[in-house]
Write a protein that holds these residues in place. Structure first.
Motif, PDB file in Angstrom:
ATOM      1  N   LYS A 216      40.457  38.469  54.734  1.00 56.39           N
ATOM      2  CA  LYS A 216      41.625  37.886  53.670  1.00 56.39           C
ATOM      3  C   LYS A 216      40.830  37.000  52.799  1.00 56.39           C
ATOM      4  N   VAL A 217      41.417  36.317  51.716  1.00 60.19           N
ATOM      5  CA  VAL A 217      41.017  35.376  50.874  1.00 60.19           C
ATOM      6  C   VAL A 217      42.235  34.681  50.537  1.00 60.19           C
ATOM      7  N   ASP A 218      41.746  33.029  50.232  1.00 57.14           N
ATOM      8  CA  ASP A 218      42.906  32.198  49.849  1.00 57.14           C
ATOM      9  C   ASP A 218      42.701  32.177  48.069  1.00 57.14           C
ATOM     10  N   VAL A 219      43.722  32.655  47.507  1.00 59.92           N
ATOM     11  CA  VAL A 219      43.675  32.571  46.098  1.00 59.92           C
ATOM     12  C   VAL A 219      45.157  31.511  45.675  1.00 59.92           C
ATOM     13  N   TYR A 220      45.330  30.878  46.524  1.00 57.34           N
ATOM     14  CA  TYR A 220      46.476  29.987  46.463  1.00 57.34           C
ATOM     15  C   TYR A 220      46.096  28.499  46.415  1.00 57.34           C
ATOM     16  N   THR A 221      45.291  27.998  47.355  1.00 57.67           N
ATOM     17  CA  THR A 221      44.997  26.688  47.444  1.00 57.67           C
ATOM     18  C   THR A 221      44.309  26.255  46.080  1.00 57.67           C
ATOM     19  N   PRO A 222      43.060  26.720  45.849  1.00 55.36           N
ATOM     20  CA  PRO A 222      42.354  26.042  44.691  1.00 55.36           C
ATOM     21  C   PRO A 222      42.877  25.946  43.388  1.00 55.36           C
ATOM     22  N   TYR A 223      44.196  26.848  43.070  1.00 56.83           N
ATOM     23  CA  TYR A 223      44.621  27.281  41.775  1.00 56.83           C
ATOM     24  C   TYR A 223      46.142  26.676  41.590  1.00 56.83           C
ATOM     25  N   VAL A 224      46.765  26.475  42.639  1.00 57.52           N
ATOM     26  CA  VAL A 224      48.226  26.157  42.385  1.00 57.52           C
ATOM     27  C   VAL A 224      48.300  24.873  41.837  1.00 57.52           C
ATOM     28  N   GLY A 225      49.133  24.797  40.875  1.00 58.79           N
ATOM     29  CA  GLY A 225      49.777  23.568  40.016  1.00 58.79           C
ATOM     30  C   GLY A 225      48.394  23.199  39.237  1.00 58.79           C
TER      31      GLY A 225
ATOM     32  N   ALA B 206      39.998  40.236  44.334  1.00 60.87           N
ATOM     33  CA  ALA B 206      41.394  39.541  43.995  1.00 60.87           C
ATOM     34  C   ALA B 206      41.025  38.083  43.596  1.00 60.87           C
ATOM     35  N   ASN B 207      40.198  37.322  44.010  1.00 58.97           N
ATOM     36  CA  ASN B 207      39.669  36.181  43.699  1.00 58.97           C
ATOM     37  C   ASN B 207      38.978  36.129  42.299  1.00 58.97           C
ATOM     38  N   GLY B 208      38.482  37.207  41.977  1.00 56.23           N
ATOM     39  CA  GLY B 208      37.905  37.153  40.622  1.00 56.23           C
ATOM     40  C   GLY B 208      38.668  37.351  39.528  1.00 56.23           C
ATOM     41  N   GLU B 209      40.213  37.684  40.069  1.00 50.25           N
ATOM     42  CA  GLU B 209      41.066  38.134  38.925  1.00 50.25           C
ATOM     43  C   GLU B 209      42.047  36.773  39.068  1.00 50.25           C
ATOM     44  N   ALA B 210      42.121  36.086  40.072  1.00 48.27           N
ATOM     45  CA  ALA B 210      42.862  34.866  40.074  1.00 48.27           C
ATOM     46  C   ALA B 210      41.974  33.693  39.327  1.00 48.27           C
ATOM     47  N   GLN B 211      40.739  33.882  39.440  1.00 48.07           N
ATOM     48  CA  GLN B 211      39.883  32.915  38.720  1.00 48.07           C
ATOM     49  C   GLN B 211      39.872  33.028  37.345  1.00 48.07           C
TER      50      GLN B 211
ATOM     51  N   LEU C 294      43.039  50.488  40.200  1.00 47.60           N
ATOM     52  CA  LEU C 294      42.504  49.816  41.638  1.00 47.60           C
ATOM     53  C   LEU C 294      43.619  48.401  41.519  1.00 47.60           C
ATOM     54  N   MET C 295      43.854  47.744  40.532  1.00 52.18           N
ATOM     55  CA  MET C 295      44.820  46.750  40.524  1.00 52.18           C
ATOM     56  C   MET C 295      46.293  47.137  41.139  1.00 52.18           C
ATOM     57  N   VAL C 296      46.528  48.331  40.684  1.00 52.04           N
ATOM     58  CA  VAL C 296      47.870  48.843  41.021  1.00 52.04           C
ATOM     59  C   VAL C 296      47.928  49.145  42.537  1.00 52.04           C
TER      60      VAL C 296
ATOM     61  N   LEU D  91      53.347  37.922  42.851  1.00 51.00           N
ATOM     62  CA  LEU D  91      51.977  38.540  42.796  1.00 51.00           C
ATOM     63  C   LEU D  91      51.768  39.284  41.476  1.00 51.00           C
ATOM     64  N   ALA D  92      52.938  40.095  41.050  1.00 48.86           N
ATOM     65  CA  ALA D  92      52.915  40.770  40.034  1.00 48.86           C
ATOM     66  C   ALA D  92      52.493  40.063  38.587  1.00 48.86           C
ATOM     67  N   SER D  93      53.517  38.956  38.393  1.00 52.82           N
ATOM     68  CA  SER D  93      53.286  37.924  37.672  1.00 52.82           C
ATOM     69  C   SER D  93      51.934  37.250  37.645  1.00 52.82           C
ATOM     70  N   LEU D  94      51.187  37.018  38.712  1.00 50.04           N
ATOM     71  CA  LEU D  94      50.033  36.251  38.594  1.00 50.04           C
ATOM     72  C   LEU D  94      48.971  37.570  38.142  1.00 50.04           C
ATOM     73  N   PHE D  95      48.977  38.421  38.498  1.00 47.46           N
ATOM     74  CA  PHE D  95      47.866  39.567  38.079  1.00 47.46           C
ATOM     75  C   PHE D  95      47.981  40.053  36.618  1.00 47.46           C
ATOM     76  N   ALA D  96      49.474  40.102  36.155  1.00 51.65           N
ATOM     77  CA  ALA D  96      49.556  40.378  34.746  1.00 51.65           C
ATOM     78  C   ALA D  96      49.204  39.445  33.816  1.00 51.65           C
ATOM     79  N   SER D  97      49.310  38.130  34.357  1.00 50.89           N
ATOM     80  CA  SER D  97      49.032  36.683  33.716  1.00 50.89           C
ATOM     81  C   SER D  97      47.537  36.898  33.310  1.00 50.89           C
ATOM     82  N   SER D  98      46.717  37.086  34.665  1.00 46.12           N
ATOM     83  CA  SER D  98      45.410  37.184  34.573  1.00 46.12           C
ATOM     84  C   SER D  98      44.850  38.252  33.736  1.00 46.12           C
ATOM     85  N   TYR D  99      45.351  39.540  33.883  1.00 46.98           N
ATOM     86  CA  TYR D  99      44.676  40.726  33.231  1.00 46.98           C
ATOM     87  C   TYR D  99      45.089  40.824  31.653  1.00 46.98           C
ATOM     88  N   LEU D 100      46.180  40.347  31.324  1.00 45.22           N
ATOM     89  CA  LEU D 100      46.536  40.257  29.996  1.00 45.22           C
ATOM     90  C   LEU D 100      46.150  38.993  29.302  1.00 45.22           C
ATOM     91  N   GLY D 101      46.010  37.851  29.812  1.00 46.15           N
ATOM     92  CA  GLY D 101      45.502  36.663  29.461  1.00 46.15           C
ATOM     93  C   GLY D 101      46.553  36.419  28.308  1.00 46.15           C
TER      94      GLY D 101
END
Length: 1017
Positions: free
Chosen positions: A529-538, A834-839, A879-881, A899-909
């Motif tokens: 498991k990885v934390d993709v919430y704490t470092p980015y939220v807000g 996941a963390n790379g996508e969230a970054q 792979l994302m799907v 989650l869908a909005s997060l990855f769509a936001s990162s993927y589409l920029g």
């Protein structure tokens, strides 16, 4: 007791315990330097500080192995499920960690050196280097504490999850430490130690550059191993300066001293470049003023010492060597290498200083790097290749032979240049003419450098001069490397050589003569498991965009769906929906009907329209089909009924036959009667349009013996009555936003698909549920942000970013492909992190497969399949799907949407229009919910790969390997000589004519005495 409370606060809130130990080691070292300076002798405090720092390195690595998240770099670069090999490597993957590695290597070298030399100047020099490196580690967060309680870390950058994370950074930072240490040794007068350290540093830096290039070659999937990325360029600068210092050492010791100091200075510029953000691939963080000040200070202190020690007497000895081809070759080599260094150093220094000061200065890289650096460096590269035969055979041949060789090579270059300019010879078809011309000029001299090195190797090997044999092999390997770069570089870098290939599942495909078959695949999650919430939220812009998507869903879509339902109810109550749903298919029409007609004619000359009265006509329709259409305009919704069929008009139609007719208006003398399901339609007025509304095709009316036949035309009812359970006038119009929304959601292609997704997955019920939307708004807009959203939207946007996603998510997903290529089985992995996508660096890492093809490579890049089941969809890779499909398990709908909005936001920029973000997000959600790994598009569409041939790239890798092996032998031979001083000396002349060099022009035993430090100057 308050001091202990203060220390406890520092320990827990600001600094990890390894930071206190490092600080203690630094204090002891500083005390050692101060005390030694007072007593003018070396003390043992230095050894104590070295041991403290070395022990602390093991404690630091242990924190990564045991996942001690109170150390912030552990949280930022590691995670529970990370394999042990990557947990250890993550200790030097961050900016601060890599600088602590540099400190550790310097400390180890200082400890070893202290065993043999108790020299005050040397000890002070090492101490200064260690303290500054340790300070840089502190400034870049190596020991920063992380007081937040978390269950796992963010995970390692997806691009760093590679075995190359060991040899590349370790060799590079060890090389940096050794080069700096060699300068300190040289300054204090320990030239033999300095030479050994410099050679070891050169060897490791060569390895670091080569491994970094190969890592890029097999990771990024574009085929390139060099793109003038600023960090690549910065790594090359000390290599050039150090190589230049080797070539001039036997000619001018002071100039060699100065150049070696410059090489050490450029090490710290390379460290700065990595941290100021001018490299898109390697930047660790935004520039810090103290980091910049310290690295720049060290850079220019070393260069100032070089100026003091040698550059101020530039060329005082060089002028005496023009009578010797060998010495002239060394001089030309030095000049060409140093000028290349000077160009790169100047560009990087300007860019780094500008970035530090907040200025936007573009450092040439990628295409701009090629356009900028290649023309400038080309003359110096040519001069270097011209000098190679002089350096290897210059003592054997006289000026006549050397000049004859250069003249002959120049003629060959001129011929190739002429043929290339005429385009009779094209080395790289997709590259510029300039690139092809450069290859034509350099190629003959590079080949000559290769064969001159091999000839010298033969001569020295025959005479059993092992050291000079290695030097000759080193020069031949350098020419071989240059040959590989010339012939492969344009193909490796240029993406236009790629061919897109679809590899069908289970079918053999011939790819450039190689049989390739996809035999199997498997999707799976990997890691923990990885934390993709704490470092980015807000904080993260990606999270803010995702929050805007969720906010729009909660506010706009919730209200719109409720209104749409109300509009649907009103349309049903008015009977309009009943008519709309029932009027489909064939209908009955009895006989023909009389009508008064007028035709809308078009004047071809001026494209104007006019209406002509046609009088009374007879109208009949054969094979009629009926359709109802709901349309919205402004605030109105209108039901229209249309009849499509073969329409025949009889009457005086001369006007209609004379000019092109757009439309015929018909007013029936008695209502045209249609028998339809559940009722009848009485038509009083209609328009005849020469267009098939059902099939969306044009119709051409024909004149048959005075009768107009319009096949597959449409009668649009302008006035009529539908008689069924209730009578409804048609067209039927209703006003209101609610009925307009109903039409928007049910008639538009994208809107209809969105509604289907919402209803299929129960989201429409959730979004119209007040409790659900209130909770969603509460999650998205904490505190007083809810009040700001309607009043001051700009302030409210700053509140966004609090997505209701789980704090722990699977680390990533992988697609394993089983491939048969050329008769051998290959197992490939494509990863999604996941963390790379969230970054925002994108988490997809494609798989590169390189297969030898002669002296080149067949370079194949495998990409995951893209799934797209709607015409308007942008498509998402599977792979994302798949990752979302698995991550959705056990989550509520709010978390799934987030989650869908997060990855769509990162993927589409920011590459798509804002109004399309919600449709694309819901499309991704729908794909993830319904994904079936066993029915992947790999089965139906095959695997997508890009293929190109990169010719002669094997020459590059073999050249570098031979360079490293040759230098390794020279280091071993140097150590052997230093230990066996009584052994007979090898001949001190190069082929009996000139003073022997022991590597790249290094002096032999017969050379002048070494340069001492300040006390001898």
């Amino acid at each position: 007791m308050w001091p202990w409370a203060y220390i406890s606060y520092l320990w827990g809130e600001l600094m990890h315990y390894t930071g206190f130990i490092a600080f203690l080691g630094g204090v002891i070292l500083l005390a050692d330097i101060a005390y030694s300076s007072i007593k003018e002798k070396v003390t043992k405090l230095g050894i104590v500080s070295y041991l403290v720092l070395l022990v602390n390195w093991f404690l630091y690595v242990r924190a990564f192995v045991t996942q001690d998240y109170t150390l912030k770099p552990v949280y930022e670069t590691s995670s529970m499920g990370l394999p042990l090999i990557f947990k250890i490597a993550s200790s030097w993957s961050s900016g601060g960690g890599s600088l602590f590695l540099l400190t550790t290597v310097l400390t180890f070298v200082a400890l070893i050196h202290r065993r043999y030399h108790k020299d005050l100047i040397l000890s002070t020099g090492y101490g200064a280097l260690i303290l500054t490196s340790l300070a840089l580690a502190f400034l870049n967060g190596a020991f920063e504490s992380f007081p937040i309680k978390v269950a796992t870390g963010m995970g390692l950058n997806p691009l760093l999850k590679s075995p190359w994370i060991y040899p590349h950074p370790l060799s590079t930072f060890t090389a940096y430490a050794l080069i700096a240490a060699s300068a300190a040794s040289l300054y204090s007068g320990h030239e033999k130690a300095s030479e050994l350290l410099a050679r070891a540093g050169w060897l490791l830096l060569t390895l670091g550059i080569a491994i970094g290039g190969y890592w890029s070659y097999v990771t990024f999937g574009w085929g390139g191993y060099w793109a003038w990325d600023p960090v690549e360029t910065a790594e090359l600068t000390p290599w050039l300066a150090l190589t230049a210092s080797f070539h001039v050492k036997s000619l001018d010791r002071k100039l060699s001293y100065a150049t070696q100091m410059t090489a050490a200075g450029s090490v710290y510029l390379a460290i700065l470049v990595t941290r100021v953000g001018i490299s898109p691939l390697h930047s660790f963080a935004s520039p810090q003023s103290l980091t910049s000040a310290l690295t720049l200070m060290l850079t220019f202190l070393f260069i100032a010492e070089g100026v003091r020690g040698g550059y101020r007497r530039l060329g005082s000895e060089i002028g005496k060597v023009i009578n010797s081809p060998y010495k002239t070759g060394l001089t030309l080599s030095y000049f060409s290498l140093f000028m290349m260094f000077l160009v790169l150093f100047s560009v990087l220094a300007v860019g780094s200083i500008g970035s530090t000061l907040g200025m936007s200065i573009d450092v040439p890289q990628m295409d701009s790097g090629i356009d900028f650096f290649h023309p400038i460096l080309f003359p110096f590269a040519l001069l270097l290749m011209v000098s190679l035969p002089m350096c290897t055979l210059g003592a054997r041949l006289g000026w006549r032979e050397i000049l004859g060789l250069i003249e002959g090579l120049s003629i060959v270059s001129a011929i190739l240049l002429y043929l290339t300019f005429r385009r009779d010879i094209i080395w790289s078809p997709s590259s510029s003419l300039t690139t092809n011309l450069i290859i034509s000029i350099l190629l003959p001299f590079t080949v000559a450098g290769l064969f001159s090195g091999l000839a010298a190797l033969y001569i020295y090997a025959r005479d059993r001069l092992s050291t000079m044999s290695s030097v000759s092999l080193l020069h031949a390997a350098m020419a071989l490397t240059m040959l590989g770069i010339l012939m492969s570089g344009p193909f490796a870098y240029n993406r236009s050589y790629f061919k897109d290939v679809i590899l069908p599942y289970g079918h053999r495909l011939d790819i450039d003569g190689l049989g390739v078959e996809l035999k199997g695949y498997e999707y799976s999650l990997y890691g923990g498991k990885v934390d993709v919430y704490t470092p980015y939220v807000g904080k993260s812009d990606i999270y803010k965009r995702a929050s805007l998507i969720m906010l729009s869903l909660a506010i706009n879509f919730g209200d719109a769906l409720r209104e749409m339902k109300a509009g649907e109810k009103r349309l049903e109550e008015a009977g309009i929906l009943g008519i709309y749903r029932s009027l489909k298919g064939g209908v009955k029409m009895a006989g023909s009907y009389r009508a008064n007609a007028s035709a809308v004619l078009t004047e071809v000359t001026n494209a104007s329209k006019e209406s002509k009265d046609l009088g009374e006509v007879s109208v009949s329709v054969s094979d009629p089909m009926i359709a109802a259409f709901l349309g919205a305009s402004g605030n109105e919704t209108t039901l229209r009924i249309m009849v499509v069929g073969n329409v025949t008009l009889r009457g005086d139609l001369a006007e209609m036959r004379a000019s092109p007719t757009v439309m015929v208006n018909l007013t029936f003398q008695r209502p045209l009667l249609l028998t339809v399901p559940n009722g009848t339609v009485e038509i009083g007025r209609a328009s005849l349009v020469f267009f098939d509304m059902l099939k969306q095709g044009h119709s051409l009316p024909r004149n048959l013996n005075g009768i107009i036949v319009a096949p597959n035309s449409t009668l649009v009812i302008e006035k009529g009555v539908y008689r069924g359970e209730r009578d409804v006038d048609v067209p039927a119009t209703m006003r209101g936003r609610d009925v307009v929304l109903y039409v928007a959601f049910t008639q538009g292609t994208i809107s209809s698909d969105i509604l289907k997704i919402l209803e299929d997955h129960g989201l429409s019920r959730l979004l119209t549920n007040g409790t659900f939307t209130s909770k969603l708004l509460s999650d998205l807009l904490p505190g007083n942000c809810k009040e700001l959203i309607h009043e001051r939207q700009e302030e409210a946007i700053n509140c966004l970013g609090y997505l209701p996603i789980p704090k722990e998510l699977p680390e990533g997903a992988k697609l394993s492909l089983t491939l048969e290529a050329g008769g051998s089985k290959e197992l490939l992995e494509i990863r999604f992190d996941a963390n790379g996508e969230a970054q925002g660096i994108h988490g997809l890492v494609a798989h590169v497969l390189t297969l030898p093809s002669g002296l080149g490579d067949l370079y194949m890049v495998f990409h995951p399949p893209v799934v797209k089941d709607k015409k308007w969809s942008i498509g998402f890779h599977e792979l994302m799907v798949y990752y979302l499909h698995e991550s959705f398990r056990g989550l509520n709908e709010e978390q799934k949407l987030a989650l869908a909005s997060l990855f769509a936001s990162s993927y589409l920029g920011q590459s798509v229009q804002e109004e399309m973000m919600i449709p694309y997000t819901l499309d991704l959600y729908d794909l993830a919910q319904s994904f079936d790994p066993s029915n992947s598009t790999l089965m139906t569409s095959g695997a997508f790969l890009q293929v190109k041939v990169i010719p002669y790239v094997q020459l590059l890798w073999w050249g570098i390997i031979l360079m490293v092996l040759s230098e390794l032998y020279l280091i071993i031979e140097g150590l052997r000589r230093s230990k066996t001083t009584s052994a007979p000396k090898e001949q001190q002349t190069d082929l009996g004519r000139e003073p022997e060099g022991d590597g790249n022009g290094e002096p032999g035993e017969g050379s002048p005495s070494p340069v001492k430090g300040p006390e001898s100057q």
